[in-house]
Design a protein around this motif. Structure first.
Motif, PDB file in Angstrom:
ATOM      1  N   PRO A  30       0.802  -1.231   0.000  1.00  0.00           N
ATOM      2  CA  PRO A  30       0.000   0.000   0.000  1.00  0.00           C
ATOM      3  C   PRO A  30       0.832   1.277   0.000  1.00  0.00           C
ATOM      4  O   PRO A  30       0.447   2.273  -0.633  1.00  0.00           O
ATOM      5  N   ALA A  31       1.968   1.267   0.684  1.00  0.00           N
ATOM      6  CA  ALA A  31       2.800   2.473   0.761  1.00  0.00           C
ATOM      7  C   ALA A  31       3.359   2.883  -0.598  1.00  0.00           C
ATOM      8  O   ALA A  31       3.841   4.015  -0.761  1.00  0.00           O
ATOM      9  N   GLN A  32       3.298   1.995  -1.583  1.00  0.00           N
ATOM     10  CA  GLN A  32       3.816   2.316  -2.919  1.00  0.00           C
ATOM     11  C   GLN A  32       2.791   3.037  -3.786  1.00  0.00           C
ATOM     12  O   GLN A  32       3.107   3.434  -4.914  1.00  0.00           O
ATOM     13  N   VAL A  33       1.572   3.220  -3.296  1.00  0.00           N
ATOM     14  CA  VAL A  33       0.497   3.844  -4.070  1.00  0.00           C
ATOM     15  C   VAL A  33       0.306   5.289  -3.635  1.00  0.00           C
ATOM     16  O   VAL A  33       0.026   5.555  -2.469  1.00  0.00           O
ATOM     17  N   LEU A  34       0.460   6.218  -4.577  1.00  0.00           N
ATOM     18  CA  LEU A  34       0.179   7.624  -4.344  1.00  0.00           C
ATOM     19  C   LEU A  34      -1.093   7.997  -5.095  1.00  0.00           C
ATOM     20  O   LEU A  34      -1.177   7.821  -6.310  1.00  0.00           O
ATOM     21  N   PHE A  35      -2.085   8.505  -4.411  1.00  0.00           N
ATOM     22  CA  PHE A  35      -3.316   8.920  -5.071  1.00  0.00           C
ATOM     23  C   PHE A  35      -3.132  10.293  -5.722  1.00  0.00           C
ATOM     24  O   PHE A  35      -2.490  11.192  -5.159  1.00  0.00           O
ATOM     25  N   THR A  36      -3.697  10.443  -6.901  1.00  0.00           N
ATOM     26  CA  THR A  36      -3.655  11.691  -7.653  1.00  0.00           C
ATOM     27  C   THR A  36      -5.080  12.058  -8.078  1.00  0.00           C
ATOM     28  O   THR A  36      -6.029  11.329  -7.799  1.00  0.00           O
ATOM     29  N   GLY A  37      -5.214  13.171  -8.788  1.00  0.00           N
ATOM     30  CA  GLY A  37      -6.525  13.595  -9.241  1.00  0.00           C
ATOM     31  C   GLY A  37      -6.964  12.964 -10.540  1.00  0.00           C
ATOM     32  O   GLY A  37      -8.113  13.135 -10.958  1.00  0.00           O
ATOM     33  N   SER A  38      -6.070  12.217 -11.197  1.00  0.00           N
ATOM     34  CA  SER A  38      -6.399  11.584 -12.480  1.00  0.00           C
ATOM     35  C   SER A  38      -5.203  10.784 -12.968  1.00  0.00           C
ATOM     36  O   SER A  38      -4.090  10.919 -12.439  1.00  0.00           O
ATOM     37  N   GLY A  39      -5.421   9.987 -14.013  1.00  0.00           N
ATOM     38  CA  GLY A  39      -4.302   9.331 -14.668  1.00  0.00           C
ATOM     39  C   GLY A  39      -3.386  10.339 -15.337  1.00  0.00           C
ATOM     40  O   GLY A  39      -2.162  10.174 -15.360  1.00  0.00           O
ATOM     41  N   THR A  40      -3.970  11.396 -15.868  1.00  0.00           N
ATOM     42  CA  THR A  40      -3.172  12.453 -16.496  1.00  0.00           C
ATOM     43  C   THR A  40      -2.200  13.065 -15.499  1.00  0.00           C
ATOM     44  O   THR A  40      -1.020  13.274 -15.805  1.00  0.00           O
ATOM     45  N   GLU A  41      -2.682  13.358 -14.291  1.00  0.00           N
ATOM     46  CA  GLU A  41      -1.797  13.919 -13.277  1.00  0.00           C
ATOM     47  C   GLU A  41      -0.699  12.929 -12.908  1.00  0.00           C
ATOM     48  O   GLU A  41       0.471  13.317 -12.720  1.00  0.00           O
ATOM     49  N   ALA A  42      -1.056  11.659 -12.808  1.00  0.00           N
ATOM     50  CA  ALA A  42      -0.049  10.645 -12.476  1.00  0.00           C
ATOM     51  C   ALA A  42       1.019  10.570 -13.567  1.00  0.00           C
ATOM     52  O   ALA A  42       2.215  10.441 -13.270  1.00  0.00           O
ATOM     53  N   GLY A  52     -14.884   2.694 -11.667  1.00  0.00           N
ATOM     54  CA  GLY A  52     -14.844   3.595 -10.535  1.00  0.00           C
ATOM     55  C   GLY A  52     -15.183   5.010 -10.987  1.00  0.00           C
ATOM     56  O   GLY A  52     -15.554   5.242 -12.140  1.00  0.00           O
ATOM     57  N   PRO A  53     -15.035   5.997 -10.091  1.00  0.00           N
ATOM     58  CA  PRO A  53     -15.381   7.370 -10.431  1.00  0.00           C
ATOM     59  C   PRO A  53     -14.264   8.082 -11.185  1.00  0.00           C
ATOM     60  O   PRO A  53     -13.079   7.738 -11.059  1.00  0.00           O
ATOM     61  N   ALA A  54     -14.643   9.088 -11.966  1.00  0.00           N
ATOM     62  CA  ALA A  54     -13.656   9.977 -12.561  1.00  0.00           C
ATOM     63  C   ALA A  54     -13.113  10.905 -11.484  1.00  0.00           C
ATOM     64  O   ALA A  54     -13.732  11.113 -10.442  1.00  0.00           O
ATOM     65  N   GLY A  55     -11.930  11.469 -11.739  1.00  0.00           N
ATOM     66  CA  GLY A  55     -11.366  12.429 -10.807  1.00  0.00           C
ATOM     67  C   GLY A  55     -10.432  11.845  -9.768  1.00  0.00           C
ATOM     68  O   GLY A  55     -10.094  12.530  -8.806  1.00  0.00           O
ATOM     69  N   VAL A  56      -9.994  10.609  -9.975  1.00  0.00           N
ATOM     70  CA  VAL A  56      -9.018  10.013  -9.062  1.00  0.00           C
ATOM     71  C   VAL A  56      -8.169   9.012  -9.828  1.00  0.00           C
ATOM     72  O   VAL A  56      -8.664   8.205 -10.613  1.00  0.00           O
ATOM     73  N   GLY A  57      -6.861   9.102  -9.628  1.00  0.00           N
ATOM     74  CA  GLY A  57      -5.907   8.181 -10.237  1.00  0.00           C
ATOM     75  C   GLY A  57      -4.862   7.803  -9.214  1.00  0.00           C
ATOM     76  O   GLY A  57      -4.991   8.116  -8.017  1.00  0.00           O
ATOM     77  N   ALA A  58      -3.819   7.141  -9.686  1.00  0.00           N
ATOM     78  CA  ALA A  58      -2.739   6.751  -8.774  1.00  0.00           C
ATOM     79  C   ALA A  58      -1.444   6.609  -9.545  1.00  0.00           C
ATOM     80  O   ALA A  58      -1.437   6.232 -10.731  1.00  0.00           O
TER      81      ALA A  58
END
Length: 383
Positions: free
Chosen positions: A73-85, A209-215
């Motif tokens: 889990p510590a390897q996952v950073l949440f972002t606002g989208s795939g584009t941001e990631a 899942g919902p739009a507006g969240v990536g990792a």
């Protein structure tokens, strides 16, 4: 009849949705998890009981996303989208030459130049749509410290890229490998470690899942420079109060994707029937990337002489939704850079549509598409 994918029929109000690569409809179980999370009132960064409850929800979601690709889990950073990631991955490591495949999503292609202060070097692809590994070897040999971005499954053709092989070459030359797995997650069985990736992009809304969240998934010990600053969230790599509802939905979608991987066989059967009957009805048509391994849900059809936009509009009038290439350009339709990179001329690159199946797809949806698309071809004098 092919067994329908679990879930409601593709037809909604007389319309058929075959554009899952643009965004997948929210799955009912994901929606239920998000509705339940609406009762959480704390900020996940707050230390009081409300905040701790919200933090547990974020942590549980992070564990679900991590399990999908086989990391901690510590390897996952949440972002606002795939584009941001993608931007965080490609702009987070100064001093490295950026190499990016010619068929990457626009978000990677656009991020790459600003990463090094000049245009990134483009890795060519073969006519079947797969990355040219011989060219990669040559590019790595004279690039110095590098960062290579290579997607796992192309968003337009579905062609699966040789990421693991590219990672071996990259690491032999001291390069990092970023893999955009947005279109592959939940549709292919893979793990971060087996691919040899150093960074990986994921997006919730391609999983139901919902739009507006990536990792952005990171190899242990790898620390990109933050793009968004101002707080300590996400290990100081992505400031801003966490999108609690989106993150909870992402975690629920990731868990469902792990449970439902067997549905890919049903999608492959639907996709193969669609292509077989489309080519039988319109012999002039072609399927791009058909000679390569592809993700099971995606078909890129070229109807020579009929602009993709014309096909999309004709299908929409018949109640069938598909795309002409990527859907991330504010509704604009332009010649496919993916097909151009595969050696197709401007006419072919402008005459393609993408049909992408998903959890709402069934035989009825395929029938509706075939009837509408052959009608468009007939009116255009192509059938």
């Amino acid at each position: 009849m092919t067994k329908p994918i679990t879930g409601p029929l593709a037809s909604r109000g007389g319309r058929v949705y075959l554009d899952h690569n643009a965004t997948t409809p929210l799955k009912p179980a994901v929606k239920a998890a998000m509705v339940q999370a609406m009762d959480l009132v704390g900020n996940p960064s707050s230390v009081h009981a409300f905040g701790r409850t919200a933090r547990r929800a974020v942590d549980e979601a992070r564990a679900g996303v991590a399990a999908l690709v086989g990391v901690k889990p510590a390897q996952v950073l949440f972002t606002g989208s795939g584009t941001e990631a993608n931007n965080l991955a490609l702009r987070g490591f100064s001093g490295r030459t950026v190499l990016v495949s010619a068929i990457e999503h626009d978000s990677a292609l656009a991020a790459a130049p600003s990463a090094a202060g000049h245009d990134a070097r483009r890795l060519p692809v073969r006519p079947d749509g797969t990355a040219d590994l011989a060219a990669l070897e040559r590019m790595l040999a004279d690039s110095g410290p590098a960062l290579l971005s290579l997607m796992l499954a192309n968003n337009e053709t579905g062609v699966i890229q040789p990421v693991a092989e590219a990672a071996v070459l990259a690491h032999a030359h001291g390069a990092l490998l970023h893999c955009d797995a947005v279109q592959a997650a939940g549709r292919l069985a893979f793990s971060f470690g087996a691919l040899g990736a150093d960074l990986m992009t994921l997006s919730a809304h391609k999983l139901g899942g919902p739009a507006g969240v990536g990792a952005l998934v990171l190899a242990e010990g790898l620390e990109p420079d933050a793009l968004i600053r101002g707080g300590g969230q996400e290990r100081r790599k992505r400031a801003g109060t966490e999108n609690l509802l989106g993150i909870v939905g992402f975690g629920a979608a990731a868990r469902l994707a792990l449970e439902e991987r067997s549905a890919a066989a049903d999608l492959a059967a639907l996709r193969d029937r669609l292509e077989r009957e489309a080519l039988a009805a319109v012999p002039q048509a072609r399927v791009m990337g058909a000679s390569a391994a592809r993700v099971a849900n995606t078909s890129c059809l070229v109807l020579p002489g009929v602009p993709g936009e014309t096909q999309v509009m004709g299908l929409d009038l018949a109640g069938v939704a598909v795309s002409a290439g990527s859907a991330c350009s504010s509704g604009k339709v332009k010649p496919s850079h993916v097909l151009a990179a595969m050696g197709e001329d401007a006419t072919a690159a402008s005459s393609a549509i993408r049909v992408s199946l998903g959890w709402t797809s069934d035989d009825e949806a395929v029938d509706r598409f075939l009837a509408a698309w052959t009608s468009v071809a007939r009116r255009s004098g192509r059938a």
